[in-house]
Structure formats: C-alpha cells, structure tokens
Design a protein around this motif. Structure first.
Motif, PDB file in Angstrom:
ATOM      1  N   GLN B 182       0.962  -0.925  -0.167  1.00 33.69           N
ATOM      2  CA  GLN B 182       0.095   0.164   0.138  1.00 33.69           C
ATOM      3  C   GLN B 182       0.468   1.204   0.181  1.00 33.69           C
ATOM      4  O   GLN B 182       0.445   1.873  -0.744  1.00 33.69           O
ATOM      5  CB  GLN B 182      -1.353  -0.074   1.496  1.00 33.69           C
ATOM      6  N   ASP B 185       2.008   6.619   0.597  1.00 34.27           N
ATOM      7  CA  ASP B 185       0.977   8.061  -0.191  1.00 34.27           C
ATOM      8  C   ASP B 185      -0.372   8.449   0.292  1.00 34.27           C
ATOM      9  O   ASP B 185      -0.622   9.223   0.597  1.00 34.27           O
ATOM     10  CB  ASP B 185       0.913   7.492  -1.683  1.00 34.27           C
ATOM     11  N   GLU B 186      -1.443   7.608   1.052  1.00 31.88           N
ATOM     12  CA  GLU B 186      -2.369   7.660   1.638  1.00 31.88           C
ATOM     13  C   GLU B 186      -2.169   8.635   2.969  1.00 31.88           C
ATOM     14  O   GLU B 186      -2.843   9.470   2.932  1.00 31.88           O
ATOM     15  CB  GLU B 186      -3.642   6.427   2.085  1.00 31.88           C
ATOM     16  N   TRP B 188       0.478  10.547   3.355  1.00 27.79           N
ATOM     17  CA  TRP B 188       0.903  11.612   3.700  1.00 27.79           C
ATOM     18  C   TRP B 188       0.202  12.341   2.423  1.00 27.79           C
ATOM     19  O   TRP B 188       0.079  13.436   3.120  1.00 27.79           O
ATOM     20  CB  TRP B 188       2.079  11.317   2.549  1.00 27.79           C
ATOM     21  N   ALA B 189      -0.964  12.089   2.339  1.00 29.86           N
ATOM     22  CA  ALA B 189      -1.994  12.560   2.025  1.00 29.86           C
ATOM     23  C   ALA B 189      -2.919  13.142   3.278  1.00 29.86           C
ATOM     24  O   ALA B 189      -3.256  14.578   3.685  1.00 29.86           O
ATOM     25  CB  ALA B 189      -3.579  12.078   0.817  1.00 29.86           C
ATOM     26  N   ALA B 190      -3.424  12.332   4.315  1.00 31.85           N
ATOM     27  CA  ALA B 190      -3.633  12.720   4.904  1.00 31.85           C
ATOM     28  C   ALA B 190      -2.950  13.799   5.998  1.00 31.85           C
ATOM     29  O   ALA B 190      -3.300  14.506   6.337  1.00 31.85           O
ATOM     30  CB  ALA B 190      -3.961  11.442   6.341  1.00 31.85           C
ATOM     31  N   ILE B 191      -1.935  13.727   6.407  1.00 32.14           N
ATOM     32  CA  ILE B 191      -1.139  14.391   6.577  1.00 32.14           C
ATOM     33  C   ILE B 191      -1.023  16.175   6.128  1.00 32.14           C
ATOM     34  O   ILE B 191      -1.031  16.860   7.044  1.00 32.14           O
ATOM     35  CB  ILE B 191       0.637  14.046   7.186  1.00 32.14           C
ATOM     36  N   SER B 192      -0.760  16.014   4.867  1.00 36.08           N
ATOM     37  CA  SER B 192      -0.835  16.930   4.014  1.00 36.08           C
ATOM     38  C   SER B 192      -1.932  17.919   4.027  1.00 36.08           C
ATOM     39  O   SER B 192      -2.321  18.561   4.312  1.00 36.08           O
ATOM     40  CB  SER B 192      -0.122  17.278   2.490  1.00 36.08           C
ATOM     41  N   LEU B 193      -3.374  16.552   4.326  1.00 38.32           N
ATOM     42  CA  LEU B 193      -4.360  17.650   4.095  1.00 38.32           C
ATOM     43  C   LEU B 193      -4.473  18.444   5.957  1.00 38.32           C
ATOM     44  O   LEU B 193      -5.490  19.056   6.460  1.00 38.32           O
ATOM     45  CB  LEU B 193      -5.501  16.449   3.821  1.00 38.32           C
ATOM     46  N   ALA B 195      -4.079  16.600   8.953  1.00 38.39           N
ATOM     47  CA  ALA B 195      -4.080  15.449   9.959  1.00 38.39           C
ATOM     48  C   ALA B 195      -2.698  14.898  10.711  1.00 38.39           C
ATOM     49  O   ALA B 195      -1.904  15.207  10.378  1.00 38.39           O
ATOM     50  CB  ALA B 195      -4.788  13.985   9.209  1.00 38.39           C
ATOM     51  N   LYS B 203      -7.701   6.790  10.857  1.00 39.82           N
ATOM     52  CA  LYS B 203      -8.944   7.313  10.204  1.00 39.82           C
ATOM     53  C   LYS B 203      -8.081   7.240   8.375  1.00 39.82           C
ATOM     54  O   LYS B 203      -9.676   6.961   7.687  1.00 39.82           O
ATOM     55  CB  LYS B 203      -9.439   9.073  10.272  1.00 39.82           C
ATOM     56  N   VAL B 204      -7.182   6.742   8.079  1.00 37.16           N
ATOM     57  CA  VAL B 204      -6.892   5.925   6.805  1.00 37.16           C
ATOM     58  C   VAL B 204      -6.348   4.466   7.331  1.00 37.16           C
ATOM     59  O   VAL B 204      -6.331   3.281   6.129  1.00 37.16           O
ATOM     60  CB  VAL B 204      -6.113   7.421   6.336  1.00 37.16           C
ATOM     61  N   PRO B 207      -8.723   1.783   8.789  1.00 42.16           N
ATOM     62  CA  PRO B 207      -9.719   1.303   7.945  1.00 42.16           C
ATOM     63  C   PRO B 207      -8.748   0.550   6.847  1.00 42.16           C
ATOM     64  O   PRO B 207      -9.252  -0.675   5.751  1.00 42.16           O
ATOM     65  CB  PRO B 207     -10.230   2.710   7.070  1.00 42.16           C
ATOM     66  N   ASN B 208      -7.495   0.674   5.839  1.00 36.99           N
ATOM     67  CA  ASN B 208      -6.911   0.027   5.111  1.00 36.99           C
ATOM     68  C   ASN B 208      -6.420  -0.687   5.205  1.00 36.99           C
ATOM     69  O   ASN B 208      -6.597  -2.242   4.154  1.00 36.99           O
ATOM     70  CB  ASN B 208      -5.485   1.551   5.370  1.00 36.99           C
TER      71      ASN B 208
END
Lengths: 360, 289
Positions: B182, B185-186, B188-193, B195, B203-204, B207-208
C-alpha cells in the motif's frame, strides 16, 4: 504565493537526488519540473511539501513568501499535494474524501457541517462530478479519481498546489483533456501550481515556465518557447522532442556540416579538436529536395515513410548509414511524391551547435 | 468448441488466472486430485471425526461431566486468560512492528523483519527453555525476581510470556506485506491535509489494514489457545493452577482418562473449526477490497 528554494541539496545514502538547487516560483504561476526519472524533480516537490527533508547545509532555505519553512511540518505548510496514483481514501466516499481536510481540523477551527457540505458541493461542481459524492473511489475512472484527489487538495485552500505526475497513470486521450482542464482551473482559481512531469509535451503545453532537470540539477529555466527554441544545453535539446545529431565543424562561428561529413577522415589526421562540434537539428528544421540546392546539402536515401500524423515523418539514410529524421509538411511531401528508395538531398534550415569541452 | 476455449486459456501465459490443467492428460489430473483428497481424509478429516467420537464414547452425560469438572474449568479459564493477554499484546506489537518496518527507513530494517520470524523458526520447546534460562530460579533475572516474590517460571506469568513469544509473528506477518504494497501515499495525503498522527492512523491506516489485522489476530488467537510445547516447559503442570487446555488434555491422556481427554480435545478442535470458518470469511473480505 511565491516559493523560493535556496541552495537545497538532498542525498539518500550515496545517491545524490538534488545538488545545490536554486529556484524561485512566482505567485500565481504554473511551473513544471520536467526531467527523466531520477533527475530529482519529485524529490524537489516533496521537499517543498515537507515530505522529504533537505540535507542541512548552511544557507539552504525554503521560503513560502518570505517565511522559512524548512523545519515546518507538512501539515502546517498548507500545501495541496496530488499523487500519481491518486492516494484517495478507498473506504471513504468521494464526499468524505473531499471533506477530510476540513473535518480533521481542531474543533475551534473546524467549519460547521453546513459549511463543509457547501464547500464540498462547490468543489464537486468545480471538478464536474456533481452527483458523484456518494460513490466510492473504486467506482470512478482514473481521470475522475484524479479530479477528486485535486478537489480534496483544494478543499483546504492550499497556499501552493503540488502535483506529482498527476496524469502519469492515465491513458493518452484522458491525459490530453485533463491537462487542458488543469490549465483552465489554475487560471480560474489563481493559485500557484508546481507540476512534476516527465512528459515534455505536457510541460510545454500547460506551463508558464518550465524547469528542465537532469542528474540532480536544474539544466534550464524558461518559458516553453525559450526552452524549446533556445535550449542552453545538449541535454535540454535532446530531452525536448526528437532531434538529429551530426558531427560537424565550426569555422568563423559558422557550422559546416555537409562538408565535415565528407571530410570525416581528416579528423584523425589531426584537425583541431576545438573546431569539431555537435550539430543538433530538429526534424522539422530540415529541407528535402530532389536536386542539390547548395554546398550544404548532403545526399541521402528515403528509407521509411510514416504518414500517420499532421506531418509526414520521413526517415532518410546517408551513405554512412546514419539515420536522419525529417518532418515534412503534408503539401511538401505530396509535391515531392517520395517513395522509399528515392535519392534526395537534405539540408538544415536551422541548427544549434554545441562545441564540446576541451577535455574530449 | 469447448476444447478450443480450453486450449486458448492454456496458452494465455500472461494471465495470472491461466489454468494448466488443460495441458495435462486426464489421469494426471485425477491422480493429483485423488492423492490430495485421500491425504486430507486420512490425516486430517478422519482424526477430527475420531476426536468427537471418542469424546462421546461414554455418552453425553459423561461428556458434560468431563467438561464441567473443576480442573477442566480452571484449564479453560487459564487458556482464556493467556489468550486474552497475549493476543492484545501481540496486536499492539504487530501493528507497531509493521508500521515501523514499512513507513520508516532505517538501518538494519531487513534484519528486524527476519527476527520477527524467529518464533516460527525455532521449536517451541527451545523457546520455553530460553524463558527458563532468563526467568528461572537459576536464570539471569531469577534471583532479582524471587527477592521480590515474583514467580515467573511455574507461574501464570511464565505461561503468558511463553505464549506471547510463540505467537508474536502472526499479526506482524499479515500486516507487513500488505502495508508494503500500500505504501505511504495515503498517509502523506492525510498529513498534508492537516491530519495529525493519531487521526491519520485511525481514519486512514486502520481502515486499510483492518481485515488483514483481524486475520492476523484470528491466527494468533488460535495458536495462543493451542500452544503446548513452550507452555509445558514453563508451567508447573499443577492441575487447577497453571494448566491450560492443551496441558490438561495431555495430563488426562497420560493418566488413561482418554474419554475425558477427548472431551476437552473436542473443545479445542471445535475452536479450530471456528477459526477456519472465520479465516475463510476474512480471506474473502480481503480479496474483495
């Protein structure tokens, strides 16, 4: 927002990803970092985002406006990051994906439910996916997913939008239309955008400025016209589209390429090395005729013809079995009525010469 | 026409779903299938049936009496306690180990991943002996512990420690390949938003990995309840105190109380069947996501 990168280096173990890079990104521009894989373009983007930390050299800085953000964590930088493989949250709906950045805010800064809903709706309209809010990422096409990823990044009203090969995983047709759409979106939103790509066509088409990178360094920065028509290095001309390379010689600042070709043997007889040069000619900058028009013309034979395109792509081969690629306008091609095997003469209409270093 | 389609499938080498069977003569197919089925029947299925048969050999009343025996109950409680401590511990450890080895870069990472597998590689008996060496009265920390009145070996802590040791790779083994695939990236996406680490995990990341995590927990639990070798070394084998179900079964069996032993064994076997069903359901879930 302007971003300024000053003396940034980055190495991973023994591999140097960036070597003393300097770059200023102006407010409101769309700038592309273009280069082959391993050139350091993605590393530079991740350093701007804060996902990679540059080597700690004295004098190295990353400025957002005039604020140094080197030691600022990713979440505080307010950057919108879009990944090549979307990185959407698979277990959340499109709506929840886009709302994520608003919902994770601390309670006192979090917008109300209603505000979040309005904001997401507005973004869904912007990416032309109204009514897709309840779907899951797996129910969308690649192009749709990437638009959702973009909306998710835009939801936090980022100070700068960072796109890491956003269209790299999509097929050619979708890529084409999305890049047009991205350009319109950029103008509409008036953001600052940094786009990483290895696709020169994409970079030349959408950017205000292109940063060509190679082997951890910036080769050239300029407008698409500048880098395409006035490349300052062999790498840039070679990377931006097809090009024919000839060995020639420079006399009084003028390249004689046809002559050099015939006199090739002389080089070994001790011709001054500083005179010899590499001559770069783009395929559309060659004229083909059945008759010898000037001393510069060299004889060649038509080897292959490809008519699938706006221009006729003709591959010639010289007596030395070197291939020359020529792009001819269709009318010109029809006028000449070339068929494979024909003897023709070819001469450049425009050349770029790079004299190699003395070290050779 | 059917044949033709079969041939085409057989020739399609790129597809991961290529079935080789169409290339083999019928008798090879039947031989292989037959060998597998008879193996499973004689070595796995029949013994399982025999366990239940033996358990009920002296009638239902005896079966129920065997299960409600004071020592049997104590063994069940001991087993539940052991699994109840070992499984959550290994859940936390497994997630931490998988997170560390897949999201971070550091020196010696591959060695760490190898070490996680250690309990799979060495015999449980050896694992038990190692614990005796460390915590036993003659061991490294034995004196320090006995001075403070803590009995690890021959006590409940020893049984739990042995179980934790033997079962610790299960969760980590399930998670590491999945999380490697996996990438981050996901996250990092959450952190950049915006979180924080805690939000990103709940949250990320979680669930994965939840189905793989449950799968790991299930296998870990099955092993924790069934472990014999390591536990038998560190347990005092005193009935009604530190005997787990497998130890109690062994004790009963060696005293020729085979019906009682089989009655308890049927509980463990039933647990195994439940695990298998749960495993199948989870595997299907994982495939569909």
């Amino acid at each position: 927002m302007s971003v300024e990168i000053k003396n940034i280096s980055k190495s991973f173990g023994s591999f140097t990803a960036l070597k003393d890079v300097n770059l200023r990104i102006e407010t409101g521009e769309l700038i592309s970092l273009l280069g082959p894989s391993g050139s350091g373009k993605t590393t530079l983007l991740r350093i701007i985002a804060g996902m990679d930390i540059p080597d700690s050299n004295p004098g190295s800085q990353i400025l957002f406006f005039d604020e140094d953000v080197v030691s600022m964590p990713v979440g505080k930088r307010h950057v919108g990051f879009v990944f090549q493989h979307y990185a959407l949250f698979k277990h959340m709906t499109v709506f929840d994906n886009i709302a994520f950045g608003l919902r994770v805010r601390p309670r006192d800064k979090r917008p109300s439910k209603k505000e979040i809903q309005d904001r997401v709706r507005e973004l869904l309209r912007l990416i032309q996916l109204e009514g897709f809010g309840d779907r899951f990422p797996t129910q969308l096409s690649g192009g749709q997913r990437q638009r959702v990823a973009l909306a998710r990044a835009l939801a936090i009203e980022p100070r700068v939008l960072l796109l890491d090969e956003p269209f790299g995983a999509l097929d050619a047709k979708v890529r084409q239309s999305l890049r047009q759409w991205l350009r319109r979106l950029h103008d509409e939103l008036n953001t600052t955008t940094v786009l990483v790509t290895h696709d020169q066509e994409e970079a030349l088409e959408v950017s205000d400025r292109v940063v060509v990178m190679n082997q951890a360094k910036i080769e050239q920065v300029g407008s698409p016209e500048q880098v395409f028509h006035n490349p300052t290095s062999e790498f840039v001309i070679d990377f931006l589209g097809n090009v024919n390379v000839f060995r020639g010689r420079v006399q009084d600042g003028k390249a004689t390429w046809g002559a050099a070709r015939e006199e090739r043997g002389e080089e070994s007889r001790g011709a001054d090395a500083s005179d010899s040069a590499k001559i770069y000619v783009r395929p559309h900058e060659l004229a083909v005729d059945r008759n010898k028009l000037s001393d510069e013309s060299i004889a060649a034979r038509v080897q292959r013809i490809n008519l699938a395109g706006a221009q006729a792509k003709v591959i010639l081969s010289t007596a030395q079995y070197e291939e020359i690629r020529v792009d001819l306008p269709m009318e010109r091609f029809q006028h000449l009525r070339l068929v494979p095997g024909d003897a023709v003469f070819v001469q450049p209409t425009n050349t770029r010469i790079f004299v190699p270093d003395y070290s050779i | 026409m059917d044949r033709e389609q079969e041939n085409r499938e057989g020739l399609n080498m790129d597809s991961s779903k290529t079935k080789l069977y169409s290339q083999d003569p019928w008798w090879v197919r039947w031989l292989l299938i037959g060998v597998t089925i008879s193996f499973l029947t004689f070595l796995l299925l029949l013994p399982l049936i025999v366990i239940f048969q033996e358990a009920l050999a002296k009638g239902i009343a005896f079966y129920i009496r065997s299960l409600s025996d004071r020592n049997a109950w104590s063994a069940v409680k001991m087993t539940l306690l052991t699994a109840g401590v070992a499984v959550p511990l290994n859940l936390v450890f497994g997630v931490a180990a998988a997170w560390a080895t897949t999201k971070y870069q550091f020196r010696g990472k591959s060695i760490l991943i190898t070490i996680i597998d250690l309990p799979f590689a060495i015999s449980p008996i050896v694992a038990g002996l190692m614990l005796v060496l460390v915590f036993g009265s003659q061991g490294w920390w034995g004196e320090w512990l006995s001075d403070r009145g803590i009995q690890v070996i021959f006590g409940v802590p020893g049984v739990i420690l042995a179980t934790v040791f033997v079962t610790f790779p299960f969760v980590a083994r399930e998670l590491i390949p999945l999380m490697q695939e996996q990438g981050s990236d996901e996250e990092w996406a959450a952190i950049s938003l915006g979180a924080n680490g805690w939000q990103t995990f709940w949250k990320v990341t979680l669930p994965n990995i939840k189905w793989a995590l449950l799968y790991g927990v299930l296998l870990c639990n099955a092993r924790a309840m069934g472990e014999f070798g390591a536990v038998s070394i560190v347990s005092s084998n005193i009935r009604g105190r530190t005997n787990t179900l497998p130890l109690q079964i062994d004790a009963l069996y060696s005293e020729y109380q085979s019906a009682a032993a089989f009655a308890l064994a049927s509980v463990l076997a039933g647990l195994g069947v439940l695990t298998l069903i749960g495993k199948t359901i989870l595997e299907r879930r994982m495939k569909s996501t």
